[in-house]
Design a protein around this motif. Structure first.
Motif, PDB file in Angstrom:
ATOM      1  N   UNK A 146     -62.817  31.604 -75.738  1.00 51.37           N
ATOM      2  CA  UNK A 146     -62.263  32.654 -76.588  1.00 51.37           C
ATOM      3  C   UNK A 146     -63.279  33.773 -76.699  1.00 51.37           C
ATOM      4  N   UNK A 147     -62.855  34.976 -76.356  1.00 47.85           N
ATOM      5  CA  UNK A 147     -63.706  36.153 -76.471  1.00 47.85           C
ATOM      6  C   UNK A 147     -63.008  37.146 -77.395  1.00 47.85           C
ATOM      7  N   UNK A 148     -63.545  37.259 -78.590  1.00 44.66           N
ATOM      8  CA  UNK A 148     -62.969  38.131 -79.613  1.00 44.66           C
ATOM      9  C   UNK A 148     -63.071  39.595 -79.173  1.00 44.66           C
ATOM     10  N   UNK A 164     -61.192  45.253 -67.842  1.00 45.62           N
ATOM     11  CA  UNK A 164     -62.496  45.929 -67.788  1.00 45.62           C
ATOM     12  C   UNK A 164     -63.441  45.351 -68.836  1.00 45.62           C
ATOM     13  N   UNK A 165     -62.939  45.215 -70.069  1.00 47.23           N
ATOM     14  CA  UNK A 165     -63.769  44.630 -71.132  1.00 47.23           C
ATOM     15  C   UNK A 165     -64.167  43.195 -70.784  1.00 47.23           C
ATOM     16  N   UNK A 180     -67.929  41.793 -70.327  1.00 44.24           N
ATOM     17  CA  UNK A 180     -68.373  40.661 -71.154  1.00 44.24           C
ATOM     18  C   UNK A 180     -68.945  39.538 -70.284  1.00 44.24           C
ATOM     19  N   UNK A 181     -68.223  39.181 -69.240  1.00 41.55           N
ATOM     20  CA  UNK A 181     -68.680  38.113 -68.349  1.00 41.55           C
ATOM     21  C   UNK A 181     -69.963  38.541 -67.635  1.00 41.55           C
ATOM     22  N   UNK A 182     -70.009  39.764 -67.171  1.00 41.59           N
ATOM     23  CA  UNK A 182     -71.186  40.292 -66.470  1.00 41.59           C
ATOM     24  C   UNK A 182     -72.416  40.254 -67.377  1.00 41.59           C
ATOM     25  N   UNK A 227     -75.837  39.880 -64.974  1.00 43.69           N
ATOM     26  CA  UNK A 227     -76.617  41.109 -65.106  1.00 43.69           C
ATOM     27  C   UNK A 227     -78.006  40.955 -64.481  1.00 43.69           C
ATOM     28  N   UNK A 228     -78.563  39.762 -64.542  1.00 36.43           N
ATOM     29  CA  UNK A 228     -79.898  39.531 -63.984  1.00 36.43           C
ATOM     30  C   UNK A 228     -79.886  39.441 -62.462  1.00 36.43           C
ATOM     31  N   UNK A 229     -78.727  39.167 -61.883  1.00 37.43           N
ATOM     32  CA  UNK A 229     -78.667  38.947 -60.431  1.00 37.43           C
ATOM     33  C   UNK A 229     -78.384  40.219 -59.632  1.00 37.43           C
TER      34      UNK A 229
END
Length: 174
Positions: free
Chosen positions: A116-118, A124-125, A129-131, A137-139
């Motif tokens: 669940x992602x509020x 796009x969002x 969020x996953x990135x 983001x580090x890769x």
């Protein structure tokens, strides 16, 4: 639930034989359910007896409707206890829209088998969020991030997970 003393589920029991009614606030102890049933002359210890009709209401959006539509023999008291301990009505409301019965809802809540992602309401969002929060983001070097298509990434993630957007955010059953 914000108020620990507030009922998660209000059940209305109607004895179809003598037309007596009473309400029960869940979660509660089994003795309270037995006392309520005794007060309307219904069979004790047999929550789903054919002579007693139950209807449900809840301040948690979708929960009362799910119980009225598909109780599935679930232990209503156990469901109310789990929902009150979760302390996040948005998760429960989102799951109510995705599951087929109260029994299935209880299983997902007990096992934490959902994502669940509020406030994530579009691909796009979701991609952002996953990135940002799941190690991607580090890769990827920072100077290449502007070329990344978050919307397509989010769409692919949603499709693979079988997730959906609801008015509370993004929900996927694992």
């Amino acid at each position: 639930m914000e108020d620990e003393n507030m009922a998660v589920i209000t059940a209305f029991a109607h004895n179809l034989v003598n037309d007596e009614c009473i309400h029960v606030l869940f979660p509660c102890g089994p003795e309270e359910v037995d006392a309520a049933l005794r007060n309307i002359g219904a069979r004790i210890g047999d929550f789903y007896h054919a002579d007693t009709e139950w209807t449900y209401e809840s301040p948690v959006e979708g929960l009362g409707e799910l119980l009225n539509y598909a109780t599935g023999g679930v232990d209503v008291n156990e469901l109310a206890r789990v929902v009150s301990e979760l302390d996040d009505d948005d998760v429960v409301s989102a799951l109510c829209d995705e599951v087929g019965s109260a029994e299935e809802l209880l299983q997902y809540l007990r096992n934490g088998e959902y994502t669940f992602l509020r406030a994530v309401f579009n691909d796009k969002d979701l991609g952002e969020e996953v990135f940002d929060n799941f190690g991607l983001a580090e890769s990827i070097p920072a100077h290449l991030v502007s070329y990344f298509d978050f919307e397509k990434f989010g769409r692919d993630h949603r499709i693979v997970q079988g997730g959906t957007f609801c008015k509370q955010g993004y929900i996927a059953l694992n």
